[in-house]
Design an enzyme around this catalytic site. Structure first.
Site, PDB file in Angstrom:
ATOM      1  N   HIS A 142     -13.828  -2.378   6.553  1.00  0.00           N
ATOM      2  CA  HIS A 142     -12.685  -3.077   7.155  1.00  0.00           C
ATOM      3  C   HIS A 142     -13.057  -3.754   8.468  1.00  0.00           C
ATOM      4  O   HIS A 142     -13.862  -3.242   9.250  1.00  0.00           O
ATOM      5  CB  HIS A 142     -11.562  -2.047   7.399  1.00  0.00           C
ATOM      6  CG  HIS A 142     -10.239  -2.667   7.720  1.00  0.00           C
ATOM      7  ND1 HIS A 142      -9.736  -2.707   8.997  1.00  0.00           N
ATOM      8  CD2 HIS A 142      -9.326  -3.277   6.927  1.00  0.00           C
ATOM      9  CE1 HIS A 142      -8.560  -3.296   8.976  1.00  0.00           C
ATOM     10  NE2 HIS A 142      -8.283  -3.648   7.728  1.00  0.00           N
TER      11      HIS A 142
ATOM     12  N   ASN B  86       0.829  -1.224   0.000  1.00  0.00           N
ATOM     13  CA  ASN B  86       0.000   0.000   0.000  1.00  0.00           C
ATOM     14  C   ASN B  86       0.858   1.266   0.000  1.00  0.00           C
ATOM     15  O   ASN B  86       0.381   2.338   0.363  1.00  0.00           O
ATOM     16  CB  ASN B  86      -0.915  -0.003   1.225  1.00  0.00           C
ATOM     17  CG  ASN B  86      -1.842  -1.188   1.207  1.00  0.00           C
ATOM     18  OD1 ASN B  86      -2.412  -1.518   0.170  1.00  0.00           O
ATOM     19  ND2 ASN B  86      -1.984  -1.868   2.340  1.00  0.00           N
TER      20      ASN B  86
ATOM     21  N   LYS C  66       0.135   3.394   4.966  1.00  0.00           N
ATOM     22  CA  LYS C  66      -0.119   3.185   3.538  1.00  0.00           C
ATOM     23  C   LYS C  66       0.599   4.297   2.746  1.00  0.00           C
ATOM     24  O   LYS C  66       1.820   4.277   2.710  1.00  0.00           O
ATOM     25  CB  LYS C  66      -1.624   3.098   3.314  1.00  0.00           C
ATOM     26  CG  LYS C  66      -2.197   1.996   4.253  1.00  0.00           C
ATOM     27  CD  LYS C  66      -3.584   1.605   4.008  1.00  0.00           C
ATOM     28  CE  LYS C  66      -4.162   0.762   5.140  1.00  0.00           C
ATOM     29  NZ  LYS C  66      -3.557  -0.558   5.314  1.00  0.00           N
TER      30      LYS C  66
ATOM     31  N   HIS D 107      -6.960   4.337   2.766  1.00  0.00           N
ATOM     32  CA  HIS D 107      -6.336   4.147   1.453  1.00  0.00           C
ATOM     33  C   HIS D 107      -6.412   5.390   0.563  1.00  0.00           C
ATOM     34  O   HIS D 107      -5.764   5.445  -0.474  1.00  0.00           O
ATOM     35  CB  HIS D 107      -6.970   2.955   0.735  1.00  0.00           C
ATOM     36  CG  HIS D 107      -6.687   1.664   1.438  1.00  0.00           C
ATOM     37  ND1 HIS D 107      -5.564   0.909   1.193  1.00  0.00           N
ATOM     38  CD2 HIS D 107      -7.356   1.031   2.432  1.00  0.00           C
ATOM     39  CE1 HIS D 107      -5.564  -0.147   1.982  1.00  0.00           C
ATOM     40  NE2 HIS D 107      -6.645  -0.105   2.746  1.00  0.00           N
TER      41      HIS D 107
ATOM     42  N   ASP E 187     -13.482   6.258   6.966  1.00  0.00           N
ATOM     43  CA  ASP E 187     -12.132   5.702   7.046  1.00  0.00           C
ATOM     44  C   ASP E 187     -11.407   6.056   5.742  1.00  0.00           C
ATOM     45  O   ASP E 187     -11.745   5.561   4.672  1.00  0.00           O
ATOM     46  CB  ASP E 187     -12.222   4.178   7.240  1.00  0.00           C
ATOM     47  CG  ASP E 187     -10.856   3.525   7.366  1.00  0.00           C
ATOM     48  OD1 ASP E 187      -9.863   4.128   6.909  1.00  0.00           O
ATOM     49  OD2 ASP E 187     -10.776   2.408   7.900  1.00  0.00           O
TER      50      ASP E 187
ATOM     51  N   GLU F 201     -15.838   3.776   3.949  1.00  0.00           N
ATOM     52  CA  GLU F 201     -14.448   4.099   3.617  1.00  0.00           C
ATOM     53  C   GLU F 201     -14.433   4.951   2.357  1.00  0.00           C
ATOM     54  O   GLU F 201     -15.351   4.860   1.546  1.00  0.00           O
ATOM     55  CB  GLU F 201     -13.662   2.801   3.344  1.00  0.00           C
ATOM     56  CG  GLU F 201     -13.592   1.890   4.538  1.00  0.00           C
ATOM     57  CD  GLU F 201     -12.880   0.571   4.245  1.00  0.00           C
ATOM     58  OE1 GLU F 201     -12.106   0.501   3.273  1.00  0.00           O
ATOM     59  OE2 GLU F 201     -13.118  -0.379   5.003  1.00  0.00           O
TER      60      GLU F 201
ATOM     61  N   SER G 266     -10.230  -1.124  -0.100  1.00  0.00           N
ATOM     62  CA  SER G 266      -8.912  -1.677  -0.417  1.00  0.00           C
ATOM     63  C   SER G 266      -8.949  -2.911  -1.297  1.00  0.00           C
ATOM     64  O   SER G 266      -7.952  -3.249  -1.918  1.00  0.00           O
ATOM     65  CB  SER G 266      -8.163  -1.993   0.866  1.00  0.00           C
ATOM     66  OG  SER G 266      -8.822  -3.006   1.562  1.00  0.00           O
TER      67      SER G 266
HETATM   68  C1  PLP Z   1      -9.589   0.443   5.444  1.00  0.00           C
HETATM   69  C2  PLP Z   1      -8.571   0.179   6.496  1.00  0.00           C
HETATM   70  N1  PLP Z   1      -8.721   0.763   7.701  1.00  0.00           N
HETATM   71  C3  PLP Z   1      -7.843   0.547   8.687  1.00  0.00           C
HETATM   72  C4  PLP Z   1      -6.747  -0.270   8.515  1.00  0.00           C
HETATM   73  C5  PLP Z   1      -5.813  -0.511   9.650  1.00  0.00           C
HETATM   74  O1  PLP Z   1      -4.700   0.308   9.529  1.00  0.00           O
HETATM   75  P1  PLP Z   1      -3.326  -0.090  10.220  1.00  0.00           P
HETATM   76  O2  PLP Z   1      -2.617  -0.969   9.248  1.00  0.00           O
HETATM   77  O3  PLP Z   1      -2.639   1.202  10.473  1.00  0.00           O
HETATM   78  O4  PLP Z   1      -3.663  -0.822  11.483  1.00  0.00           O
HETATM   79  C6  PLP Z   1      -6.535  -0.866   7.273  1.00  0.00           C
HETATM   80  C7  PLP Z   1      -5.341  -1.692   7.057  1.00  0.00           C
HETATM   81  O5  PLP Z   1      -5.383  -2.858   6.823  1.00  0.00           O
HETATM   82  C8  PLP Z   1      -7.486  -0.649   6.243  1.00  0.00           C
HETATM   83  O6  PLP Z   1      -7.335  -1.240   5.049  1.00  0.00           O
END
Ligand code: PLP
Length: 383
Positions: A128, A42, A234, A206, A203, A174, A178
């Site tokens: 997520h 990422n 990311k 990404h 969120d 989001e 992702s």
């Molecule tokens: C949409 C989303 N939110 C939150 C996270 C979590 O982030 P972190 O890797 O900083 O724990 C991720 C990572 O996998 C994600 O894809």
């Protein structure tokens, strides 16, 4: 916990191929096998080995040490944390930013701050895992709407209001999914939330650094987004995460969030790396737009080569393969051709929709696209 043998995952350790400017800053570990071009991580803006991030993290390492050795409210706060919070708040146009050690933790904190057992939470069905865990921890009632489908969301909100007129409502989605590469229409979404008196948690994990004006995400300029969550793991090329919101909610998190208070503060070198990344993003506001343009050239070329157009607009290109084993075979074939990609299979994505998640990065050499198309065509299993 048992996992069906066909679904068991294994760790894959690999060495990224690096551009000359990166090689100056990092010594490659020759024991890790042949170098591969990164079409999986990422690191959208190719920042994790950027000399400025490495220099900033290194300097912080020397002055603050490896870890913070304390929580933010006890002894773990350092000037670099305060600076990162205030500069991010300014960049995003929000009153308050609070740092967290990871995005997973930030999401837990966000949902817990916005929902409790009286709340009905409407979530995009593909959000997520961390956000779902947050809803579970909050004790709220969980309802799902179809992916990026505002009519489905509106039906759900109307139904919840009819059934329980007094229930507080929270919507969670989001800004760049992702595994799909798709995005919701954030302004229409915010209007819908406003009409139904719902809070909105977005969120931006990404999207930050890539989408929106100057890479500031799709929630930028939309004050009806109650809280934004972002991660430095990311496009920022570092680690750690943050929540952004208004001053009152920020103070509430600071005083009440267990996920903020009872954890060791973000490692100072990571905070310094994130700050250096922010500086680069501010100085290069076109990086995101250029990357999106290039991803769409990739989409067109893949279609020309006979593939279904990967959904979405940004640098995440899910190449639909369908069957799990075919997807894994293709991933292995690409690896032999020097490209690291990720075969994403159920339960991460729905049954029968295994896909190769291709990710475009700012510094991928121009010839990568043709190498990819050739390797895909050689590795294609009929049927
Ligand atoms: C949409 C989303 N939110 C939150 C996270 C979590 O982030 P972190 O890797 O900083 O724990 C991720 C990572 O996998 C994600 O894809």
């Amino acid at each position: 916990m048992s996992t069906h043998p066909a679904r068991r995952r294994q760790l894959r350790t690999w060495s990224p191929a690096m551009k000359q400017e990166h090689l100056q800053a990092v010594t490659a570990d020759s024991a890790m096998g042949p170098e591969l071009l990164d079409l999986a991580s990422n690191d959208y803006l190719s920042l994790c080995r950027h000399p400025s991030l490495i220099a900033a993290a290194e300097a912080q390492l020397r002055c603050s040490g490896v870890g913070a050795a304390g929580s933010r409210l006890v002894s773990g706060s350092r000037p670099v944390h305060d600076r990162l919070e205030s500069e991010l708040a300014q960049w995003l146009g929000r009153e308050r930013v609070l740092l967290f050690p990871s995005g997973f933790q930030a999401n837990l904190a966000a949902v817990k701050a916005l929902a409790n057992r009286h709340t009905t939470v409407a979530v995009d069905r593909l959000i997520h895992h961390s956000l779902l865990v947050g809803v579970q921890a909050s004790g709220a009632r969980l309802r799902r709407f179809a992916h990026n489908d505002l009519e489905s969301l509106e039906r759900l909100l109307l139904h919840s209001r009819r059934e329980r007129p007094e229930t507080p409502l929270l919507v969670i989605t989001e800004s760049l999914f992702s595994m799909e590469g798709t995005s919701p229409q954030v302004h229409r979404l915010a209007t819908l939330c406003e009409r139904h008196g719902a809070s909105l948690l977005l969120d931006e994990a990404h999207a930050l650094g890539v989408l929106g004006e100057g890479g500031r995400g799709l929630g930028f300029g939309e004050s009806r987004v109650t809280m934004l969550s972002g991660t430095f793991g990311k496009a920022f090329g570092s680690g750690g995460a943050f929540l952004a919101c208004d001053g009152e909610l920020g103070e509430h998190l600071l005083q009440n969030s267990g996920a903020f208070r009872y954890t060791t503060a973000l490692a100072p070198p990571l905070a310094a790396g994130a700050l250096a990344a922010l500086e680069l993003m501010r100085n290069n506001p076109d990086w995101g737009r250029t990357l999106v343009k290039r991803s769409n050239i990739w989409r067109e070329r893949l279609v020309e080569a006979g593939w279904v157009r990967p959904t979405g607009e940004g640098p995440i290109l899910p190449l639909l393969v369908g069957e799990d084993q075919r997807c894994l075979n293709l991933q292995h074939h690409l690896e032999k051709s020097g490209l690291i990609t990720a075969a994403i299979r159920p339960p991460t994505v729905p049954e029968g929709s295994a896909r190769l998640r291709l990710v475009l990065h700012r510094l991928l050499p121009d010839e990568t696209l043709e190498t990819l198309v050739r390797a895909l065509s050689d590795g294609r299993v009929p049927g």
